[in-house]
Scaffold this motif. Structure first.
Motif, mmCIF file in Angstrom:
data_model
loop_
_atom_site.group_PDB
_atom_site.id
_atom_site.type_symbol
_atom_site.label_atom_id
_atom_site.label_comp_id
_atom_site.label_asym_id
_atom_site.label_seq_id
_atom_site.Cartn_x
_atom_site.Cartn_y
_atom_site.Cartn_z
ATOM 1 N N TYR A 63 -34.925 -34.553 33.763
ATOM 2 C CA TYR A 63 -34.536 -34.800 35.151
ATOM 3 C C TYR A 63 -35.143 -33.745 36.065
ATOM 4 O O TYR A 63 -35.641 -34.039 37.161
ATOM 5 N N ASP A 64 -35.112 -32.514 35.573
ATOM 6 C CA ASP A 64 -35.640 -31.387 36.328
ATOM 7 C C ASP A 64 -37.114 -31.601 36.680
ATOM 8 O O ASP A 64 -37.555 -31.283 37.779
ATOM 9 N N LEU A 65 -37.853 -32.163 35.777
ATOM 10 C CA LEU A 65 -39.296 -32.315 35.979
ATOM 11 C C LEU A 65 -39.677 -33.614 36.680
ATOM 12 O O LEU A 65 -40.636 -33.658 37.452
ATOM 13 N N THR A 66 -38.938 -34.686 36.411
ATOM 14 C CA THR A 66 -39.369 -36.000 36.896
ATOM 15 C C THR A 66 -38.445 -36.578 37.962
ATOM 16 O O THR A 66 -38.805 -37.555 38.622
ATOM 17 N N GLY A 67 -37.248 -36.020 38.105
ATOM 18 C CA GLY A 67 -36.265 -36.595 39.013
ATOM 19 C C GLY A 67 -35.677 -37.896 38.485
ATOM 20 O O GLY A 67 -34.992 -38.607 39.206
ATOM 21 N N LEU A 68 -35.945 -38.207 37.208
ATOM 22 C CA LEU A 68 -35.494 -39.478 36.646
ATOM 23 C C LEU A 68 -34.361 -39.288 35.631
ATOM 24 O O LEU A 68 -34.359 -38.334 34.862
ATOM 25 N N LYS A 69 -33.399 -40.230 35.685
ATOM 26 C CA LYS A 69 -32.380 -40.326 34.635
ATOM 27 C C LYS A 69 -32.501 -41.705 34.016
ATOM 28 O O LYS A 69 -33.251 -42.535 34.490
ATOM 29 N N ASN A 70 -31.753 -41.938 32.957
ATOM 30 C CA ASN A 70 -31.762 -43.250 32.309
ATOM 31 C C ASN A 70 -33.149 -43.704 31.899
ATOM 32 O O ASN A 70 -33.530 -44.853 32.089
ATOM 33 N N ILE A 71 -33.937 -42.782 31.382
ATOM 34 C CA ILE A 71 -35.240 -43.177 30.865
ATOM 35 C C ILE A 71 -35.159 -43.256 29.348
ATOM 36 O O ILE A 71 -34.173 -42.837 28.738
ATOM 37 N N TYR A 72 -36.201 -43.840 28.752
ATOM 38 C CA TYR A 72 -36.216 -43.997 27.298
ATOM 39 C C TYR A 72 -36.484 -42.641 26.638
ATOM 40 O O TYR A 72 -37.543 -42.045 26.831
ATOM 41 N N VAL A 73 -35.507 -42.151 25.863
ATOM 42 C CA VAL A 73 -35.647 -40.851 25.189
ATOM 43 C C VAL A 73 -35.177 -40.971 23.754
ATOM 44 O O VAL A 73 -34.165 -41.616 23.487
ATOM 45 N N GLU A 74 -35.893 -40.390 22.838
ATOM 46 C CA GLU A 74 -35.402 -40.292 21.469
ATOM 47 C C GLU A 74 -35.893 -38.994 20.842
ATOM 48 O O GLU A 74 -36.886 -38.415 21.279
ATOM 49 N N GLN A 75 -35.185 -38.548 19.821
ATOM 50 C CA GLN A 75 -35.639 -37.374 19.064
ATOM 51 C C GLN A 75 -36.914 -37.708 18.326
ATOM 52 O O GLN A 75 -37.013 -38.752 17.694
ATOM 53 N N LEU A 76 -37.860 -36.798 18.366
ATOM 54 C CA LEU A 76 -39.090 -37.001 17.609
ATOM 55 C C LEU A 76 -39.089 -36.196 16.320
ATOM 56 O O LEU A 76 -39.532 -36.677 15.276
ATOM 57 N N GLY A 77 -38.591 -34.966 16.370
ATOM 58 C CA GLY A 77 -38.587 -34.120 15.187
ATOM 59 C C GLY A 77 -38.290 -32.685 15.567
ATOM 60 O O GLY A 77 -38.048 -32.381 16.736
ATOM 61 N N VAL A 78 -38.303 -31.822 14.574
ATOM 62 C CA VAL A 78 -37.978 -30.421 14.788
ATOM 63 C C VAL A 78 -39.138 -29.581 14.289
ATOM 64 O O VAL A 78 -39.642 -29.819 13.194
ATOM 65 N N TYR A 79 -39.558 -28.629 15.091
ATOM 66 C CA TYR A 79 -40.636 -27.724 14.699
ATOM 67 C C TYR A 79 -40.040 -26.336 14.553
ATOM 68 O O TYR A 79 -39.454 -25.818 15.511
ATOM 69 N N GLY A 80 -40.185 -25.756 13.374
ATOM 70 C CA GLY A 80 -39.482 -24.498 13.160
ATOM 71 C C GLY A 80 -40.244 -23.451 12.386
ATOM 72 O O GLY A 80 -39.630 -22.521 11.866
#
Lengths: 232, 232
Positions: A63-80
């Motif tokens: 939201y901070d970057l795009t001003g958008l909510k309710n967009i398509y989001v999913e976890q992709l993975g974890v980098y550690g």
């Protein structure tokens, strides 16, 4: 009372944001004006707040970057990997977001020194962000072959030629028009709006919209949007 | 010099371990003899060591419990809700492992109070481990429909009826024998060993083994192992 050992691992979130400009898939990245790696390109990210759920952290950053909510989001993975961040041990949860490129907030993007850059022209990114992007491209190709996520990248009304251009951009290969059109229409996911695309060269292309109810109900079923050459 | 804020988030790893006993899919879980939630059932897990990569942490935990290395492991997802662990804010990276149930180390399992329990008979687990298991079952069903991961659950040599029982266990539905057999043999993934299964009731079932080279080379291609009812 049980207590856990002191943690010396930091937890971050990084966001892969893809948009489609009608010709190619674009990646939203920022030019860092903070350390480490000031002046270099990176994904948009931040630390997870101790009082915030993971998905809420991703939503906040997006939201901070795009001003958008309710967009398509999913976890992709974890980098550690232990050496992935030179400042401190940081594990990053990577989120994958798809947006309609026309919807972003110009002002928020300027504030973050953010740019849309075509996948083929993207610069080298900091840390392991290049690997994250490669994994995200593979994920987009994989998932778009089986589920109707491609529609998340299109405006509300779209033509079959636009949809075909999108799939050609995702797979970076030409797609046979007639087969593709037949395959897409046979899903029953498209609703004819009765309108024609005023911008199409022939002014003839029908504008469709997505049947949102069918899309949501059947999202997890398998479809077959993939170019035939991908099947064994 | 840049420094990051002090972290007050703990990072854990939890492992979903599936095995197949010839009849049903089993889950490897432990009866906790430590706090919190002593005496209750949970997934096998532990904290990530600050000097250890994520995948190495998962390998360590899996080896500790099963005595096995080089097993099929992949990231399943990250669970990080603020209230998921009553002791402290803990984000857990969940790994998904498939093993041949005959291979595990009995002594290591006794040490950890571990048991194989059929999916249908599993007790309630602590924290959000039940959700993790549900996600893992969905992932197994999804992935086994498109990629040959089912073979990871079988002994080196297996019969078509065994393979069919495995898929029936994964999808919890009867599968048409003739279609299934034809579909599997047409993949070219199976090598006829020339041997017959001495334990089969008719002593007639052919023993196959997997063509490891083909399996590895084509792992990321799409296959179609799914029951027909799953396709749109």
């Amino acid at each position: 009372m049980t207590s856990y050992p002191v943690s010396d691992i930091h937890l971050a979130i990084d966001c892969i944001i893809f948009g489609f400009d009608g010709k190619e898939i674009n990646l939203l990245i920022i030019k860092r004006n903070f350390e480490p790696e000031r002046g270099k390109w990176s994904l948009m990210g931040g630390f997870l707040d101790a009082a915030e759920n993971l998905e809420d952290g991703a939503t906040r950053i997006l939201y901070d970057l795009t001003g958008l909510k309710n967009i398509y989001v999913e976890q992709l993975g974890v980098y550690g990997n232990i050496d992935r961040d030179p400042v401190a041990r940081t594990v990053s949860v990577v989120f994958f977001a798809l947006i309609n490129i026309a919807d972003h907030d110009e002002e928020a993007m300027r504030l973050h020194h953010a740019s849309w850059i075509g996948l083929d022209k993207r610069p080298s990114l900091i840390f392991d962000h290049n690997q994250m992007v490669i994994q995200a491209i593979e994920h987009l190709r994989y998932k778009a072959a089986l589920h109707p996520i491609g529609f998340e990248l299109l405006p509300e009304r779209f033509t079959i030629p636009q949809l075909q251009k999108l799939y050609e951009a995702i797979y970076n290969m030409p797609i046979d028009r007639r087969n593709f059109s037949r395959k897409l229409l046979s899903t029953g996911l498209l609703i004819d709006t009765g309108l024609k695309d005023a911008y199409s060269t022939t002014r003839k292309a029908t504008l469709y919209k997505l049947d949102i109810r069918k899309y949501k109900e059947n999202f997890h079923s398998f479809w077959n949007f993939m170019p035939d050459s991908m099947m064994n």
